[in-house]
Design a protein around this motif. Structure first.
Motif, PDB file in Angstrom:
ATOM      1  N   CYS A 257       0.833  -1.205   0.000  1.00 24.71           N
ATOM      2  CA  CYS A 257       0.000   0.000   0.000  1.00 24.71           C
ATOM      3  C   CYS A 257       0.871   1.259   0.000  1.00 24.71           C
ATOM      4  CB  CYS A 257      -0.930  -0.006   1.202  1.00 24.71           C
ATOM      5  SG  CYS A 257      -2.015   1.431   1.270  1.00 24.71           S
ATOM      6  N   VAL A 258       0.508   2.214  -0.893  1.00 23.37           N
ATOM      7  CA  VAL A 258       1.285   3.446  -0.985  1.00 23.37           C
ATOM      8  C   VAL A 258       0.441   4.689  -0.707  1.00 23.37           C
ATOM      9  CG1 VAL A 258       3.059   2.547  -2.533  1.00 23.37           C
ATOM     10  CG2 VAL A 258       0.937   3.463  -3.491  1.00 23.37           C
ATOM     11  N   ALA A 259      -0.906   4.554  -0.681  1.00 19.88           N
ATOM     12  CA  ALA A 259      -1.770   5.719  -0.410  1.00 19.88           C
ATOM     13  C   ALA A 259      -3.202   5.244  -0.263  1.00 19.88           C
ATOM     14  CB  ALA A 259      -1.675   6.741  -1.550  1.00 19.88           C
ATOM     15  N   LEU A 260      -4.043   6.120   0.306  1.00 19.78           N
ATOM     16  CA  LEU A 260      -5.489   5.973   0.217  1.00 19.78           C
ATOM     17  C   LEU A 260      -5.998   7.044  -0.733  1.00 19.78           C
ATOM     18  CD1 LEU A 260      -6.784   5.299   3.866  1.00 19.78           C
ATOM     19  CD2 LEU A 260      -5.940   3.684   2.151  1.00 19.78           C
ATOM     20  N   VAL A 261      -7.103   6.769  -1.430  1.00 21.64           N
ATOM     21  CA  VAL A 261      -7.599   7.710  -2.426  1.00 21.64           C
ATOM     22  C   VAL A 261      -9.121   7.777  -2.367  1.00 21.64           C
ATOM     23  CG1 VAL A 261      -7.689   5.979  -4.268  1.00 21.64           C
ATOM     24  CG2 VAL A 261      -7.463   8.388  -4.863  1.00 21.64           C
ATOM     25  N   ALA A 262      -9.655   8.988  -2.480  1.00 25.95           N
ATOM     26  CA  ALA A 262     -11.099   9.208  -2.540  1.00 25.95           C
ATOM     27  C   ALA A 262     -11.377  10.261  -3.605  1.00 25.95           C
ATOM     28  CB  ALA A 262     -11.638   9.659  -1.180  1.00 25.95           C
ATOM     29  N   HIS A 263     -12.650  10.352  -4.010  1.00 19.74           N
ATOM     30  CA  HIS A 263     -13.031  11.327  -5.029  1.00 19.74           C
ATOM     31  C   HIS A 263     -12.907  12.736  -4.453  1.00 19.74           C
ATOM     32  CE1 HIS A 263     -15.420  13.463  -8.032  1.00 19.74           C
ATOM     33  NE2 HIS A 263     -15.224  12.416  -8.826  1.00 19.74           N
ATOM     34  N   PRO A 264     -12.418  13.696  -5.249  1.00 25.15           N
ATOM     35  CA  PRO A 264     -12.242  15.061  -4.718  1.00 25.15           C
ATOM     36  C   PRO A 264     -13.531  15.717  -4.239  1.00 25.15           C
ATOM     37  CG  PRO A 264     -11.792  14.943  -7.098  1.00 25.15           C
ATOM     38  CD  PRO A 264     -11.879  13.550  -6.616  1.00 25.15           C
ATOM     39  N   ASP A 265     -14.687  15.262  -4.749  1.00 21.71           N
ATOM     40  CA  ASP A 265     -15.964  15.860  -4.330  1.00 21.71           C
ATOM     41  C   ASP A 265     -16.592  15.147  -3.137  1.00 21.71           C
ATOM     42  OD1 ASP A 265     -15.678  17.592  -6.443  1.00 21.71           O
ATOM     43  OD2 ASP A 265     -16.913  16.401  -7.809  1.00 21.71           O
ATOM     44  N   SER A 300     -16.541   1.638   0.789  1.00 22.00           N
ATOM     45  CA  SER A 300     -16.682   2.741   1.742  1.00 22.00           C
ATOM     46  C   SER A 300     -16.413   4.093   1.085  1.00 22.00           C
ATOM     47  CB  SER A 300     -15.710   2.533   2.912  1.00 22.00           C
ATOM     48  OG  SER A 300     -14.374   2.520   2.433  1.00 22.00           O
ATOM     49  N   GLY A 301     -16.139   4.085  -0.232  1.00 23.85           N
ATOM     50  CA  GLY A 301     -15.891   5.333  -0.937  1.00 23.85           C
ATOM     51  C   GLY A 301     -14.448   5.757  -0.938  1.00 23.85           C
ATOM     52  N   ILE A 302     -13.606   5.086  -0.150  1.00 26.72           N
ATOM     53  CA  ILE A 302     -12.174   5.381  -0.129  1.00 26.72           C
ATOM     54  C   ILE A 302     -11.441   4.063  -0.348  1.00 26.72           C
ATOM     55  CG2 ILE A 302     -11.963   5.170   2.406  1.00 26.72           C
ATOM     56  CD1 ILE A 302      -9.909   7.528   2.194  1.00 26.72           C
ATOM     57  N   ALA A 303     -10.395   4.105  -1.182  1.00 29.95           N
ATOM     58  CA  ALA A 303      -9.708   2.867  -1.570  1.00 29.95           C
ATOM     59  C   ALA A 303      -8.234   2.962  -1.244  1.00 29.95           C
ATOM     60  CB  ALA A 303      -9.893   2.630  -3.066  1.00 29.95           C
ATOM     61  N   MET A 304      -7.619   1.782  -1.092  1.00 26.63           N
ATOM     62  CA  MET A 304      -6.170   1.809  -0.940  1.00 26.63           C
ATOM     63  C   MET A 304      -5.533   1.614  -2.313  1.00 26.63           C
ATOM     64  SD  MET A 304      -4.997  -1.793   0.803  1.00 26.63           S
ATOM     65  CE  MET A 304      -5.271  -3.398   0.051  1.00 26.63           C
TER      66      MET A 304
END
Length: 859
Positions: A257-265, A300-304
């Protein structure tokens, strides 16, 4: 003429071997190089024929699409074109290696020395159940020798089947994708790409098949639905204020894993952007970032982001400029050495629990560890989703970081992409909507074309690398051969300026062991067949080719890659037309494929029903249209067999009427029939010019049955009667129509047409002139209304439960004035066939037999 050759009972059996032998002896389908030079490019029709993969068996889909091409080729040959119709064999690639492994029970181990006396443990059969561990390891050279041996045998079987099908290929114009000429052409084209900066090498995440141990290109992927499960896992906020829960299907990649990512909105996670969280178990600090590809409604809307779980991870990794912490090796197992960022004793211990395990076992163990640590919430939630597979592979692809060779394809070059789209629009597509598939593929490319493969049987990539003082490859010093020395094998040949004893030593060199992807060679089929940089005169005669025929499923691979190589090398499209066949589907409308186990092999079908029948079935389907095939009840094939037999019998019957010297068509019915046939010739020619073989066949067949059922019946009495003034007209019209129809049918029912043609002509029907309209001045209404009247009379006799031979004392035929006038012109023929003494005509809106009086029948 040759009447003595007409058999008492014409039959289809034996025609394939008879005429294949004759065509071979007479050189019927040879490319006439001298004539080609005389007529020039405009007088030549050249075909970029698909080279079937020589690793197994042909299936009914091959018969389907190759027949489509052959129909067009035969038409163009009869139109006077000098035809260049080669055949290639696609020998190299992963399918060939797998077949050799199964067939001989061996596997390649490049570290082993060559054994000139090696005998494989098996010879024949599939041996598919044998495990890799049970296969005998052999040297690379031994393995390649077995590959070459088996593909040559396969090619003999393929050629025999193509001959029995009647493909009018010039069998002296063949090539293999593994041969010295092919290796030279493929290597030369690549070196040109390299010189122009179109080929390059890079270390990058690569889709990897762990069974084949090779990189896989985007064009070779297919999605398959696979069971999976969401695992809800807690990441810990750096400030200790709580956890962030993600839902992942790949918990085993947590160490990567290098980051978590979610939509900017996504308002839920906007406060976290720019902060960091710690990974469960491994305690690695990673950033929380925003990217529009993140799906707010997924999990959950946020991914690794892991390096690398799927293709989206690659996009995120590249666009967000993230580190690479790959943990999966090329064997599909978790690598022994943990990423540097896994630093604490507990984290290292957790990683040690995964090291060396397969993906499946690693996933099982990490779920146990997460449950023990309390960092997994609830049980996994099962679901099904699409997973990337190599189209010929058995296990999901993984993504590993490897150094590979690429050719630029427009994915990252807007000017090149626009050029490819423009060239695609210069090509005439049959059907036209297939162009959209090409454009969609071109516009949807996400990366350059990966052309290197970590396999053995293929075209060697012709480069070496200088070694530095430590014996490591210096990738900035790529050594290339000159064109005159091609082909080369860098694993056995030394580069210019070096000797073999410098291989692998500091300051020396190391040869590239990778080979080209099979499409990197197959993309050059016009060049391979047409003598590019080998036979300039031939290349200028046949290129750009007239047509690329192929299946719709390889637009993204073969068609696109050929277009790309031609655009890069010559700045033009490689052909003027693309003819795209549909799929063969089973009775449930499912595409036939080896993976589905519903493929039908054609050899038995050809023997059982005859090649003309199978050709008829194939030609009945338009390009781009899927065709159903039911081997238990092949209706169209049976119809085609009936047609071919009828052609032979009708020809025998027509040829029984001698044509007097000086005969002319003088009878209205004969002129009507020939004028009707003229229209068929015009329409069938137009259809074949536009690649619509099905339409041409449909019109020809429809006329043929009218000819047999109506015209032949109507004129036979007159044609028999040597004292009838109309006998010569009937005999000449019959012979003329037969000659025309045999030529119209010849591209489809190639064997029956040739057989019947030989009964009254010298030479082959397939090198005779395509029929032209005769310009007979007849009224087409005559044949039409007399045929309708004959049907009415037959129906009336049937309804009266009388034999068709029953004489008619009197019949009343009603109809419009024009129809009755036309009918009167052929009254004699109608009376003869219907055994009618008197015909009474009456005015009416529609033609009909309104009254019939049968002669008394004898007891």
């Amino acid at each position: 003429m040759a009447d003595a050759l007409i058999p008492d009972k014409p039959a289809l059996e034996g025609l394939e071997s008879k005429w294949d032998t004759a065509w071979k002896e007479q050189g019927t389908y040879l490319f006439d190089r001298i004539r080609a030079a005389e007529v020039g490019r405009a007088g030549i029709f050249s075909v970029d024929t698909p080279p079937p993969t020589a690793s197994g068996s042909l299936h009914i889909g091959h018969v389907f699409s190759y027949t489509h091409t052959d129909v067009k080729v035969r038409f163009e040959r009869m139109r006077g074109k000098t035809v260049f119709y080669p055949m290639g064999w696609d020998d190299n690639g992963l399918p060939t290696e797998r077949r050799v492994q199964n067939y001989y029970g061996v596997r390649c181990d490049p570290s082993l020395p060559y054994d000139p006396g090696f005998t494989p443990p098996f010879e024949g059969g599939d041996n598919k159940s044998s495990r890799a561990a049970d296969q005998v390891p052999v040297s690379r050279r031994n393995f390649i020798e077995l590959c070459e041996k088996l593909t040559v045998e396969d090619e003999k079987h393929f050629e025999a089947l193509w001959r029995s099908l009647g493909l009018s290929v010039d069998w002296t114009q063949t090539y293999r994708t593994i041969s010295d000429d092919t290796l030279r052409t493929s290597q030369l084209a690549f070196l040109r790409n390299l010189e122009r900066g179109e080929a390059y090498q890079a270390m990058a995440p690569t889709l990897w098949d762990i069974d084949f141990r090779s990189a896989i290109a985007q064009a070779e992927l297919e999605d398959r639905d696979q069971p999976a499960a969401y695992h809800r896992v807690a990441f810990h906020k750096a400030d200790g204020s709580g956890d962030v829960h993600i839902e992942t299907t790949r918990p085993e990649l947590l160490p990567a894993c290098v980051a978590l990512v979610a939509h900017p909105d996504d308002e839920r996670y906007q406060p976290l952007f720019g902060t960091t969280v710690r990974t469960p178990l491994f305690e690695v600090e990673v950033p929380v970032l925003a990217h529009p590809l993140a799906q707010q409604d997924k999990g959950s809307g946020i991914a690794m982001i892991c390096t690398f779980g799927d293709v989206t991870d690659i996009i995120w990794w590249r666009e967000l400029d993230l580190p690479n912490r790959t943990i999966l090796g090329q064997d599909g197992r978790v690598m022994a050495e943990a990423p540097d960022v896994i630093a604490t004793d507990a984290a290292k211990a957790a990683y040690a629990e995964l090291a060396g395990k397969t993906v499946f076992s690693a996933k099982k163990r990490i779920v146990e560890l997460l449950k023990e640590s309390g960092e997994m919430e609830g049980d996994p939630r099962p679901f099904t989703h699409a997973v990337k597979f190599y189209e010929k592979g058995d296990r999901p692809l993984e993504i590993v970081s490897t150094r590979q060779w690429y050719i630029r394809n427009g994915a990252r070059d807007e000017a090149l992409r626009d050029k490819l789209i423009a060239l695609g629009r210069e090509v005439s597509w049959h059907p036209d909507f297939m162009r959209v598939r090409f454009e969609n593929w071109t516009n949807g490319l996400t990366g350059d074309w990966l052309v290197s493969r970590q396999r053995f049987f293929g075209v060697p990539i012709p480069v070496w690398y200088a070694l530095d003082e430590n014996g490591d490859r210096d990738y900035t010093r790529v050594l290339t051969p000159d064109a005159a020395s091609l082909p080369v094998d860098p694993t056995t040949d030394a580069p210019s300026g070096y000797t073999e004893d410098q291989r692998g030593v500091p300051g020396g060199f190391d040869g590239e062991a990778d080979i080209f992807d099979t499409w990197a060679t197959s993309s050059l089929t016009p060049q391979l067949a047409g003598g590019w940089e080998r036979d300039p005169e031939l290349w200028n005669l046949v290129a750009p080719f007239d047509v690329r025929p192929q299946g719709q499923d390889i637009i993204r691979t073969w068609l696109f890659s050929t277009m790309l190589r031609s655009a890069l090398e010559d700045g033009r499209a490689p052909w003027t037309d693309a003819a795209i066949s549909g799929f063969i589907v089973d009775p449930d409308r499912k595409k036939m494929s080896k993976s589905k186990g519903n493929v039908v092999t054609p050899a038995d079908i050809l023997v059982q029903h005859g090649s003309d029948a199978v050709r008829y079935w194939a030609a009945s389907s338009r390009l781009g249209t899927d065709a159903a095939f039911d081997p238990q009840n092949p209706t169209q094939i049976k119809i085609g067999r009936r047609l071919a037999i009828k052609v032979l019998n009708a020809a025998k019957f027509v040829l029984s009427f001698p044509v007097p010297e000086g005969a002319q068509v003088t009878h209205a019915l004969d002129a009507s029939m020939l004028t009707t046939l003229d229209a068929v010739v015009r329409d069938a020619t137009t259809a074949l010019e536009s690649f619509d073989h099905a339409r041409a066949l449909e019109m020809t067949e429809s006329f043929f049955w009218t000819f047999c059922d109506d015209y032949l019946e109507l004129v036979k009495e007159r044609a028999y009667n040597q004292t009838d003034v109309g006998q010569a007209s009937a005999a000449l019209a019959l012979r003329t129509a037969l000659s025309t129809m045999l030529r119209l049918f010849a591209p489809v029912i190639a064997f029956a047409s040739e057989e019947a043609w030989s009964w009254f002509n010298d030479g082959s029907v397939h090198t005779s002139a395509w029929p032209e309209p005769l310009g007979t001045e007849g009224d087409t209404a005559v044949l039409k209304v007399v045929g309708e009247a004959l049907i009415g009379i037959r129906r009336a006799k049937t309804e009266a439960k009388a034999s068709q031979k029953t004489p008619v004392t009197r019949v009343t035929i009603a109809g419009p004035t024009a129809s009755l006038d036309a009918l009167r012109l052929a009254e004699g023929d109608l009376k003869a066939v219907g055994r009618i003494a008197e015909i009474v005509y009456a005015e009416a809106d529609e033609l009909a037999v309104t009254d019939i009086e049968l002669a008394p029948q004898e007891a």
